[in-house]
Each structure stands twice: as structure tokens, then as C-alpha cells.
Design an enzyme around this catalytic site. Sequence first.
Site, PDB file in Angstrom:
ATOM      1  CB  CYS A 263       1.140   6.601  11.260  1.00  0.00           C
ATOM      2  SG  CYS A 263       1.568   8.205  10.663  1.00  0.00           S
TER       3      CYS A 263
ATOM      4  CB  CYS B   8       2.845  -1.173  13.438  1.00  0.00           C
ATOM      5  SG  CYS B   8       2.972  -0.875  11.669  1.00  0.00           S
TER       6      CYS B   8
ATOM      7  CD  GLU C  97      -2.999  -1.030   2.289  1.00  0.00           C
ATOM      8  OE1 GLU C  97      -4.173  -1.212   1.951  1.00  0.00           O
ATOM      9  OE2 GLU C  97      -2.666  -0.785   3.461  1.00  0.00           O
TER      10      GLU C  97
ATOM     11  CB  SER D 129      10.299   6.887   9.049  1.00  0.00           C
ATOM     12  OG  SER D 129       9.947   6.642  10.388  1.00  0.00           O
TER      13      SER D 129
ATOM     14  CB  CYS E  87       7.281  -4.886   8.760  1.00  0.00           C
ATOM     15  SG  CYS E  87       8.549  -3.975   9.668  1.00  0.00           S
TER      16      CYS E  87
ATOM     17  CB  CYS F 151       3.201   7.613   2.754  1.00  0.00           C
ATOM     18  SG  CYS F 151       3.743   6.496   4.056  1.00  0.00           S
TER      19      CYS F 151
ATOM     20  CB  CYS G 228       6.010  -1.850  16.197  1.00  0.00           C
ATOM     21  SG  CYS G 228       7.679  -1.430  15.661  1.00  0.00           S
TER      22      CYS G 228
END
Length: 343
Positions: A333, A119, A92, A191, A112, A105, A116
Site C-alpha cells: 500500500c 504515499c 502499476e 477505496s 494522483c 489491486c 497524501c
Amino acid sequence: MKRDIKSMTQAELSSAFSELGLPAFRAKQVWQWLQEKGVMSFDLMTNISKDLREKLKNEFDIFGCEVEKKSVSALDSTVKYLFRLIDGEFIESVLMKYKYGYSLCVSTQVGCRMNCAFCATGVGGFVRNLTPAEILSQIHAAQNDMNIRVSHIVLMGMGEPMDNYDNVIRFLKLVNADDGLNIGMRNISLSTCGIIPGIKKLQQEDLQLTLSVSLHAPNDEIRSRLMPVNKKYGVDELLAACREYTNATSRRISYEYAMFGGVNDSDECARELANKLKGTLSHINLIPANDVTESGLKSSTPERIKKFTEILEKSGRNVTVRRSLGGDIDASCGQLRSKHKKA
Ligand code: SAH
């Protein structure tokens, strides 16, 4: 295996063409189709003869992404794209409109590894790294779909850029190339969740981009609960690496701090954070946490965020609260994910 032509630099493309006995101006033409216009097929390269297009098809593949689905926010016209990759995986990207232009973004990985607690991307696990061409193609696909120019890039989508370091650096060089998309480094933010060796390597690259560090807590006790990566790279060691980065590059680091009610939003946390960032060029970006169903974490209240901001300001820290965009389409986010139910 055919070569991934869109991940090649202009110099690499020129030398590959010269090895094939093709003149330099052909390399330049093809480069412009790929990098400036973002075409996904050799057949669309209208100033290249049919014979040559066939020859190129035998030597190279164009990897990129195609729009699978597009959602537009009714709140703020933020656009979220679901892109399909060549192997059927999904990523995305989110297009945001600001006064200064369009910012995209982009994702750097399918899934990933970082896990976290707050997330959505980590929930589906890690699938694979994106190639430079696949990162770049998110920009081309959004531009071509909307008929606009993207002026700013944030590497804040799915994935951890420092966990796909070489492809990310190559992407940065391609996106920055004069006769490609030509997006200035000053308009790019990267980031990271705080992978120290990556920060140290980036320091050596001497790029004018903005480094953002997802801090989210002022000490190991809280941060390790939220971010498993903290068990490897603790807060104090991370902040020491950041200080060194800032000293070496004279570039201000942006510290992201998502606010979770009752977890990391006490007055004491604010004071500890202010203290740890004392004397270093920094900007703190507070993010009202976005809902991720699986996490069980809730955002801090607006009153808490206000008090937290005041404490940081009184201590002389630079602080802003991030405006959330695209909340109604799960584009904020931490809300991007690669697992999608078939419609
Ligand atoms: N892996 C990189 C890039 C992801 S950027 C990184 O960790 O920095 C996405 C930003 O959104 C990060 O700062 C991330 O910590 C933050 N984020 C993730 N989930 C969130 C949530 N539920 N609410 C608010 N911010 C979140």
C-alpha cells in the site's frame, strides 16, 4: 477520433454495430473477445472475417495496457506489474494470491492529485484519468500473463477512484457483466481518501461492493497534516457521510488506518477513533505503514499496533491488522508510482 470500443457496454456496442449495418451476433462475438478474453487486437478475433476486421479497425480503437515489467516477490509470490499505456504513460497493479483466489489491486489514474504525505503515488503529481478500458485491461493482462482467473478486485492502486468517478462506475459495470469478466460486486472493494460528494453519489448507485475509507486519523488536526483532502472534507463531516451511506445501504464500511509511529498511534487516538465509530456498522483495518522514502514517516512498532488494537477491541470495535504483501518489490500500500527509471 476513433471510438474506444472496449469502454462500451454491450448495449452500446450492439447499437453501434447496427448503425454500421452489422448483425447483432457480430456485436456479441466482438464483445466476448474484448471483455471475456481481453484480446488487444482485432486481428486476434479469429471468428471475424478479415474484411470485417479491417472495417472495425477504421471505426474503433482498442485501448488497454501491455506488460512493460513484472516483479515477483520472493517472500509471498505477490506479482507487481508495470503496465505501459497507449500514450507511453505507466501504471502499476498488484496481483495477490489468497486461499479464496487471486485478488488484483488496480489503478484508476496515472498519478494522483491527493498528495497524501505518506504515499508514493502523489510524489510524481497527477497525469491523467484512466479510461474504463484501461482499468479493465489491467485484469485481462494479469489473467492472460499468469493463465489464471482473478476473482477479487480492489480499487486501491494508483489514483483516487472518486476523482475519476464516471469512468470507475462504467468500469464496475463492465467487469460485473455476465458475459464479460463476471466478477461479482461482493468481490470488489473501492477505496477513497474521503471525497464526500463521491460517497454520496455511490450511495445512490446501490452497488453491493465494499466501500473502504482511508481515515488514518481520528481528528482534523492529525488528519490534515497527513492528508490535504481533509482541509476540504473534515473528519466529522466525512464520518457523518459514511454513517448515512451505511444507514442507506446496510453495508459495512471498512476504515483503513495506516499506523505511523508517534503521529496517529497513541492510546488517545485509539480511544477517539473507537468513540467516533461508535454505533455504526464498521470494520477497522489497521495497516502497518509501509516505507516511502520521500515521506520521512515511520511505521508504528508491533507493540504499539497491538496496544492500539486492544483498545479498539475493548471498546467493541471490529478490527484487523492488514498483512503486508510484496514489501520486497515495493508492491505494498502506498508504494505504487508512475515515474520509472529506464532500466
Ligand atoms: N486513493 C484511494 C486509493 C488508494 S488505496 C485512497 O486513498 O483510499 C491505498 C491505501 O493505502 C489507502 O488506504 C492509502 O491511504 C494507503 N497507503 C498509502 N500510503 C501508504 C503507506 N505508506 N503505508 C500504508 N498505507 C498506505
